[in-house]
Design a protein around this motif. Structure first.
Motif, PDB file in Angstrom:
ATOM      1  N   SER A  57     -22.043 -15.099   9.484  1.00 26.15           N
ATOM      2  CA  SER A  57     -23.521 -15.375   9.030  1.00 26.15           C
ATOM      3  C   SER A  57     -24.075 -16.727   9.269  1.00 26.15           C
ATOM      4  CB  SER A  57     -23.446 -14.906   7.521  1.00 26.15           C
ATOM      5  OG  SER A  57     -22.577 -15.831   6.798  1.00 26.15           O
ATOM      6  N   ASP A 108     -10.654  -5.191  20.039  1.00 24.22           N
ATOM      7  CA  ASP A 108     -10.437  -4.792  18.771  1.00 24.22           C
ATOM      8  C   ASP A 108     -10.080  -3.268  18.815  1.00 24.22           C
ATOM      9  OD1 ASP A 108     -10.454  -3.385  15.885  1.00 24.22           O
ATOM     10  OD2 ASP A 108     -12.124  -4.892  15.368  1.00 24.22           O
ATOM     11  N   GLU A 127     -21.334 -10.165  19.954  1.00 26.27           N
ATOM     12  CA  GLU A 127     -20.932  -9.697  18.370  1.00 26.27           C
ATOM     13  C   GLU A 127     -20.096 -11.135  18.008  1.00 26.27           C
ATOM     14  OE1 GLU A 127     -22.060  -6.454  17.040  1.00 26.27           O
ATOM     15  OE2 GLU A 127     -23.131  -6.935  18.870  1.00 26.27           O
ATOM     16  N   LYS A 142     -24.898 -10.431  12.141  1.00 29.45           N
ATOM     17  CA  LYS A 142     -23.537 -10.466  12.958  1.00 29.45           C
ATOM     18  C   LYS A 142     -23.890 -10.063  14.324  1.00 29.45           C
ATOM     19  CE  LYS A 142     -20.429 -10.095   8.982  1.00 29.45           C
ATOM     20  NZ  LYS A 142     -19.233  -9.511   8.506  1.00 29.45           N
ATOM     21  N   THR A 143     -24.646 -10.639  15.239  1.00 29.55           N
ATOM     22  CA  THR A 143     -24.877 -10.331  16.156  1.00 29.55           C
ATOM     23  C   THR A 143     -26.177 -11.369  16.661  1.00 29.55           C
ATOM     24  OG1 THR A 143     -25.829  -8.748  18.010  1.00 29.55           O
ATOM     25  CG2 THR A 143     -26.674  -8.690  15.881  1.00 29.55           C
ATOM     26  N   ASP A 184     -18.495 -12.186  13.995  1.00 33.68           N
ATOM     27  CA  ASP A 184     -18.311 -11.869  12.524  1.00 33.68           C
ATOM     28  C   ASP A 184     -18.318 -13.256  11.738  1.00 33.68           C
ATOM     29  OD1 ASP A 184     -17.509 -10.497  10.385  1.00 33.68           O
ATOM     30  OD2 ASP A 184     -15.198 -10.504  10.721  1.00 33.68           O
ATOM     31  N   PRO A 236     -13.953 -13.535  15.523  1.00 33.27           N
ATOM     32  CA  PRO A 236     -13.992 -14.077  14.555  1.00 33.27           C
ATOM     33  C   PRO A 236     -14.718 -15.175  14.393  1.00 33.27           C
ATOM     34  CG  PRO A 236     -11.869 -13.165  15.060  1.00 33.27           C
ATOM     35  CD  PRO A 236     -12.561 -13.015  16.401  1.00 33.27           C
ATOM     36  N   SER A 237     -15.494 -15.662  13.459  1.00 36.12           N
ATOM     37  CA  SER A 237     -16.061 -16.757  13.375  1.00 36.12           C
ATOM     38  C   SER A 237     -15.395 -18.228  13.398  1.00 36.12           C
ATOM     39  CB  SER A 237     -17.043 -16.870  12.068  1.00 36.12           C
ATOM     40  OG  SER A 237     -16.246 -16.833  10.963  1.00 36.12           O
ATOM     41  N   ARG A 247     -16.015  -7.826  16.832  1.00 41.70           N
ATOM     42  CA  ARG A 247     -16.805  -8.953  16.459  1.00 41.70           C
ATOM     43  C   ARG A 247     -15.817 -10.126  16.595  1.00 41.70           C
ATOM     44  NH1 ARG A 247     -19.769  -6.204  11.476  1.00 41.70           N
ATOM     45  NH2 ARG A 247     -21.468  -5.559  12.715  1.00 41.70           N
TER      46      ARG A 247
END
Length: 461
Positions: free
Chosen positions: A108, A142, A104, A86-87, A106, A151-152, A149
């Motif tokens: 995969s 956050d 960052e 996640k980075t 969130d 959000p994707s 992170r």
């Protein structure tokens, strides 16, 4: 595609996102390329980091960037094999970068959208840019974290891959860990030459299932750092290489402690002999360095005359199987070559005290490579002119540590599988001889079996 002339940066970025996602990069040259009209970046990565550090960028109430800033960089990490989670690490140039940063996310399988070598643009407005535990990062607001992170689901709102062709990132090449572990190299790709794993026999594999572990790498000066390996990486169970060479890493840090990451085991090219580590678990400063802790003059066998001058009055064994091994030693220097079949349980040589012996030495070490039908036996002389015995016994491609025994024995066979093996004699508590001119060390071989061994770097610590 129509030219856009009077839109806000945000509007242009939105159009750019659409066109970027429409880009097709393949080998079908019959398909006309689609131009990607993206806004020009208006801040460099170096300036961004500098201004964030200085606190000179306008922030909103959430401490997120409040300015319409766009930065451009290149992807240098990948989560394809599972070692990055996640980075994504980014640097400002394909080669000779000045600045790196971590973003960052969130999500995969990020490598599908942001592959290695891709150029990306990041719209920073609304994102956090801050130093988090020693590393400059980009992320979301956050309250639980310094940098959250992104959000994707909204990632494409902030970061897009441009239509520039995928680039081959050229790592910065350095010759020591000291040169690699510097602030300017954080989140950049660096190749470190002249390193090895500190304890490949003990650690055995890159990782363990389900946990992130450290595997220590060390350079020739004894500098060490942790290589961080995930237990979810596809290669976590691969055996650690025992040789030395170069490793390509993304440099990172946790608070004040540096650490490094590989993307894949292809980044590890350990194809050279292991070296002596200055001040580390192996004594000395490298085979081609005149080390202060040679047991006797010429104990690195680089100057054969120095070695011969260190032998007592009985001289070198009269048989011809013990000779100077020119160019066969560690680092391609010289060594002692034992090649032939002794007709007796021979003293190959006995050396005298002609170098400085530490006040309370703990070990004598030397390297062995090759095969033999019988083993080696060593005598270490004490101040009363008697000696203690060390028998090597069976020796494979694993380092060994020996304690004193009662009598010379040559049982066992040697086969180091073409690798250099470190033999350590534990002399802690032995009242070793320190008087100049007196016997201090002898090497013995067994009879009627073939020897094809190279011996190098006999040292005392």
């Amino acid at each position: 595609m129509n030219t856009i002339s009077k839109l806000t940066i945000a509007g242009v970025l939105s159009l750019g996102l659409f066109t970027a996602q429409s880009c097709v990069q393949d080998d079908d040259y019959a398909t006309p390329p689609i131009e990607c009209n993206l806004p020009s970046p208006n801040i460099s990565l170096a300036d961004l980091v500098s201004k964030v550090t200085a606190g000179s960028i306008k922030l909103d109430a959430n401490k997120a960037i409040a300015e319409d800033l766009i930065v451009q960089a290149y992807v240098i990490s990948s989560d394809e094999t599972g070692n990055f989670f996640k980075t994504i690490s980014l640097q400002d140039k394909v080669e000779n970068p000045t600045t790196g940063i971590q973003i960052e996310i969130d999500g995969s399988n990020l490598y599908n959208s942001y592959p290695l070598g891709a150029q990306v643009q990041i719209n920073l407005k609304g994102l956090i840019v801050a130093n988090d535990r020693g590393v400059m990062k980009i992320g979301s607001v956050d309250p639980q974290y310094t940098v959250g992170r992104i959000p994707s689901a909204v990632m494409s709102t902030y970061m897009i891959k441009t239509c520039e062709a995928i680039q081959t990132i050229k790592p910065k090449v350095v010759s020591s860990l000291t040169d690699a572990l510097k602030p300017e190299n954080l989140n950049t790709l660096v190749t470190i030459e002249g390193v090895q794993f500190s304890d490949p026999d003990g650690d055995k594999t890159y990782g363990v299932s389900g946990a992130t572990v450290n595997r220590v790498i060390v350079d020739k000066k004894g500098k060490e750092t942790d290589l961080r390996n995930s237990g979810y990486a596809t290669w976590y169970a691969d055996v650690l290489p025992k040789k030395s060479g170069s490793i390509t890493v993304v440099v990172s840090r946790y608070n004040s402690t540096y650490q490094v990451f590989i993307r894949d085991t292809k980044d590890v090219k350990f194809d050279q002999p292991r070296f002596d580590v200055g001040g580390g678990q192996n004594p000395g400063g490298g085979n081609n360095t005149e080390a202060a802790n040679l047991l006797f003059k010429g104990a690195d066998f680089n100057v054969w005359a120095d070695f011969l001058s260190s032998i007592n009055s009985f001289g070198l064994v009269k048989d011809t199987y013990a000779t100077s091994g020119v160019g066969v030693g560690r680092d391609n220097t010289n060594a002692l070559l034992l090649k032939g079949t002794p007709k007796a349980n021979d003293y190959v040589f006995t050396t005298i005290v002609n170098n400085t012996i530490p006040a309370t030495p703990k070990k004598i070490t030397f390297y062995v490579k090759g095969t033999s039908g019988k083993s080696l036996s060593l005598n270490v002389y004490k101040s009363d002119k008697k000696y203690v015995v060390y028998n090597v016994g069976d020796l494979s491609n694993a380092n060994v540590s020996l304690s004193p025994t009662d009598a010379n024995q040559y049982t066992g066979k040697i086969d180091t599988k073409g690798e250099w093996v470190l033999v350590t004699l534990n002399i802690e508590g032995v009242d070793i001889q320190k008087t100049a001119g007196e016997n201090i060390f002898a090497l013995k071989v067994g009879k009627d079996e073939a020897y094809d061994l190279v011996i190098d770097n006999i040292k005392i610590d």
